[in-house]
Write a protein that holds these residues in place. Structure first.
Motif, PDB file in Angstrom:
ATOM      1  N   TRP A 192      -2.118   2.530  -8.529  1.00 23.96           N
ATOM      2  CA  TRP A 192      -1.695   1.767  -9.713  1.00 23.96           C
ATOM      3  C   TRP A 192      -2.871   0.992 -10.292  1.00 23.96           C
ATOM      4  O   TRP A 192      -3.052   0.950 -11.503  1.00 23.96           O
ATOM      5  N   TYR A 193      -3.676   0.387  -9.421  1.00 24.47           N
ATOM      6  CA  TYR A 193      -4.845  -0.378  -9.878  1.00 24.47           C
ATOM      7  C   TYR A 193      -5.817   0.522 -10.633  1.00 24.47           C
ATOM      8  O   TYR A 193      -6.317   0.161 -11.707  1.00 24.47           O
ATOM      9  N   VAL A 194      -6.107   1.692 -10.085  1.00 28.58           N
ATOM     10  CA  VAL A 194      -7.051   2.608 -10.731  1.00 28.58           C
ATOM     11  C   VAL A 194      -6.562   3.011 -12.115  1.00 28.58           C
ATOM     12  O   VAL A 194      -7.342   3.055 -13.082  1.00 28.58           O
ATOM     13  N   ASN A 195      -5.267   3.262 -12.247  1.00 32.20           N
ATOM     14  CA  ASN A 195      -4.717   3.716 -13.527  1.00 32.20           C
ATOM     15  C   ASN A 195      -4.525   2.590 -14.531  1.00 32.20           C
ATOM     16  O   ASN A 195      -4.381   2.847 -15.734  1.00 32.20           O
ATOM     17  N   LEU A 251       3.330   2.049   5.819  1.00 33.80           N
ATOM     18  CA  LEU A 251       2.554   0.891   5.392  1.00 33.80           C
ATOM     19  C   LEU A 251       1.314   1.319   4.618  1.00 33.80           C
ATOM     20  O   LEU A 251       0.954   0.710   3.605  1.00 33.80           O
ATOM     21  N   MET A 252       0.663   2.369   5.093  1.00 35.48           N
ATOM     22  CA  MET A 252      -0.507   2.866   4.383  1.00 35.48           C
ATOM     23  C   MET A 252      -0.100   3.478   3.046  1.00 35.48           C
ATOM     24  O   MET A 252      -0.815   3.344   2.049  1.00 35.48           O
ATOM     25  N   GLU A 253       1.051   4.137   3.005  1.00 42.63           N
ATOM     26  CA  GLU A 253       1.529   4.726   1.751  1.00 42.63           C
ATOM     27  C   GLU A 253       1.755   3.648   0.695  1.00 42.63           C
ATOM     28  O   GLU A 253       1.458   3.859  -0.491  1.00 42.63           O
ATOM     29  N   ARG A 254       2.264   2.488   1.118  1.00 40.68           N
ATOM     30  CA  ARG A 254       2.461   1.380   0.169  1.00 40.68           C
ATOM     31  C   ARG A 254       1.119   0.887  -0.364  1.00 40.68           C
ATOM     32  O   ARG A 254       0.986   0.582  -1.547  1.00 40.68           O
ATOM     33  N   ARG A 255       0.121   0.792   0.511  1.00 45.02           N
ATOM     34  CA  ARG A 255      -1.212   0.376   0.071  1.00 45.02           C
ATOM     35  C   ARG A 255      -1.797   1.374  -0.927  1.00 45.02           C
ATOM     36  O   ARG A 255      -2.345   0.992  -1.963  1.00 45.02           O
ATOM     37  N   ILE A 256      -1.668   2.635  -0.598  1.00 40.54           N
ATOM     38  CA  ILE A 256      -2.235   3.669  -1.459  1.00 40.54           C
ATOM     39  C   ILE A 256      -1.535   3.667  -2.814  1.00 40.54           C
ATOM     40  O   ILE A 256      -2.175   3.824  -3.865  1.00 40.54           O
ATOM     41  N   GLU A 257      -0.231   3.454  -2.816  1.00 43.96           N
ATOM     42  CA  GLU A 257       0.521   3.385  -4.072  1.00 43.96           C
ATOM     43  C   GLU A 257      -0.009   2.265  -4.959  1.00 43.96           C
ATOM     44  O   GLU A 257      -0.181   2.446  -6.164  1.00 43.96           O
ATOM     45  N   MET A 258      -0.302   1.120  -4.365  1.00 44.24           N
ATOM     46  CA  MET A 258      -0.854   0.000  -5.135  1.00 44.24           C
ATOM     47  C   MET A 258      -2.290   0.272  -5.565  1.00 44.24           C
ATOM     48  O   MET A 258      -2.706  -0.113  -6.664  1.00 44.24           O
TER      49      MET A 258
END
Length: 492
Positions: free
Chosen positions: A465-468, A455-462
């Motif tokens: 994406w936001y930063v990039n 669940l945390m990995e999904r948050r970090i992935e998003m």
């Protein structure tokens, strides 16, 4: 119709049959047509609203109606809206067919247009000569008419593409069967403005063929393609081949130099995702930005202006609510109203985050336990505050102080930062921007407990994406989407 040999296949796709053709609209005329529709809509809306408003408040005749004022507001609105939309590339046909994004973008662009028009009216001191009622109605109707117009134009364009009412430049496709099978004619028209006349397919590289060489059948295919292009006056050629076959690509390009037309190479599956990343000049070549640089000064200024505007308005409007929540917290349980905890912010710098206290504990050490469903530490008032995210409201102070932004990756407790940075690759890249009250992950429903590392990995992935992919438009989209998400899902 198709003609095939053992290693060659030629396909007719979309070739015109018969001398009689239906009337069509040229692809190149689409953006000017959309711009004209927007301009006419805004001019007509401004004139109509002012005319109706004037007729309701005076006994003047139509001949005495002053067109100057509504005409000026309409022209200013149209020019501003068109410039904003054009700068974002939203009049391109392949953007216009994306109905949902068009409606959202039109709503946002119209908001900035009205703010700019209001600022111009104020700065030029013509407010006394401008009907506030007419201007307000014009702005309100625009929030409905402009997005609806863009939705209608996108729907019409999709239908026109499907029925062949839009005509692109005549083109042919050349490449391997596996690559060509993934190319849809309507996408070629929408994205490149090309009308596919025929496909020339290589069935595959024969066994034992020299690396990078073209077989006799492939050479025959190219010969047929060149002959067809000359006879049908083809204006562009599209190649669909694996980018790893560089020598074969060079051989095909060398043959196609016999034609004085542009040649485009479609991305294959291996590089398609990379090409979605921003491109920057690298001397005479182009580099792919696989990790975004920190925001520029202009971008930081844009984000800071939005932060101050939103947090300033929030503080002004929500002060009575702050007082009510504070009284409820004090009457419900012992302890301070405001919960303080150390978090890592931009560049990993430490700051103190503010929240309304929703639990009976004030954890801020080497071990911090996340709230769980039916957690006994959560107070009665705290349960409501967490479900509605009202406990996060004091973070507008963090935004005003410059520690946080309205939108950004959510900051975690320092104990969790230390833990997840060891378990999740790229976790530290979240600190590339200021943390936010809400973020891309929260706007997409990822709120509450992260009991599993996935669940945390999904948050970090998003978050990454936001930063990039940051833009001021993305921040506005996330803010609007967060309001919907808060009412849809509860946290605990």
């Amino acid at each position: 119709m198709s003609i095939s040999t053992d290693n060659m296949r030629v396909e007719r796709v979309g070739e015109v049959q018969g001398p009689v053709q239906r009337a069509v609209i040229d692809y190149a005329s689409m953006p000017p047509l959309f711009i004209l529709c927007d301009a006419v809509l805004m001019l007509a809306l401004s004139m109509l609203v002012d005319l109706i408003s004037t007729s309701q408040t005076s006994t003047g005749t139509l001949s005495s109606f002053d067109f100057t004022r509504p005409l000026g507001i309409g022209i200013l609105s149209a020019v501003t809206f068109v410039l904003i939309t054009t700068s974002r590339g939203l009049y391109k046909p392949w953007q216009m067919v994306r109905a949902t994004e068009q409606v959202r973008a039109a709503f946002v662009n119209w908001t900035f247009t009205i703010l700019f028009v209001a600022t111009v009216i104020f700065c030029l001191k013509v407010g006394d000569d401008t009907s506030r009622l007419s201007t307000g109605i014009f702005a309100a109707l625009g929030f409905v008419a402009v997005p609806a117009s863009h939705w209608a134009m996108g729907a019409w364009l999709r239908r026109a593409v499907e029925t062949g009412a839009v005509r692109g430049r005549p083109s042919i496709l050349i490449g391997d069967v596996s690559q060509l099978d993934q190319v849809v004619p309507t996408e070629i028209l929408e994205r490149l403005g090309l009308r596919e006349m025929r496909r020339f397919s290589f069935a595959g590289v024969p066994a034992g063929a020299a690396s990078g060489s073209l077989s006799a059948d492939e050479l025959d295919t190219l010969k047929s393609a060149i002959q067809f292009a000359r006879q049908q006056r083809i204006e562009e050629i599209v190649i669909a081949m694996p980018w790893s076959s560089l020598e074969r690509l060079d051989a095909v390009r060398a043959r196609l130099r016999a034609l004085p037309v542009p040649v485009k190479l479609l991305p294959d599956e291996a590089v398609h995702e990379l090409l979605d990343a921003p491109r920057v000049d690298f001397g005479s070549s182009v580099a792919i930005e696989v990790q975004r640089a920190p925001l520029s000064r202009i971008e930081l200024a844009q984000k800071r202006v939005l932060d101050i505007a939103v947090s300033g308005v929030a503080m002004t409007l929500l002060l009575p609510l702050f007082a009510i929540i504070a009284i409820c917290i004090k009457s419900d349980s012992k302890g301070p109203v405001i919960f303080r905890q150390r978090r890592n912010g931009f560049g990993g710098r430490e700051f103190t985050i503010y929240k309304f206290r929703s639990m009976s504990v004030m954890e801020d050490g080497a071990k911090v336990t996340q709230a769980q469903r039916n957690d006994k530490r959560v107070t009665r008032v705290g349960r409501f505050l967490r479900a509605t995210s009202l406990d996060e409201l004091p973070q507008v102070l963090n935004v005003l102080f410059g520690h946080m932004s309205i939108v950004g990756p959510r900051p975690h407790a320092m104990a969790h930062d230390d833990e997840y940075s060891k378990l999740i690759a790229g976790y530290a890249f979240r600190h590339h921007v200021k943390p936010g009250i809400t973020g891309w992950a929260q706007a997409n429903g990822l709120r509450g407990e992260t009991s599993e590392i996935s669940l945390m990995e999904r948050r970090i992935e998003m978050d990454l994406w936001y930063v990039n992919n940051w833009s001021i438009w993305l921040d506005i989209k996330i803010i609007l989407k967060t309001f919907i998400e808060v009412f849809r899902n509860d946290a605990y």
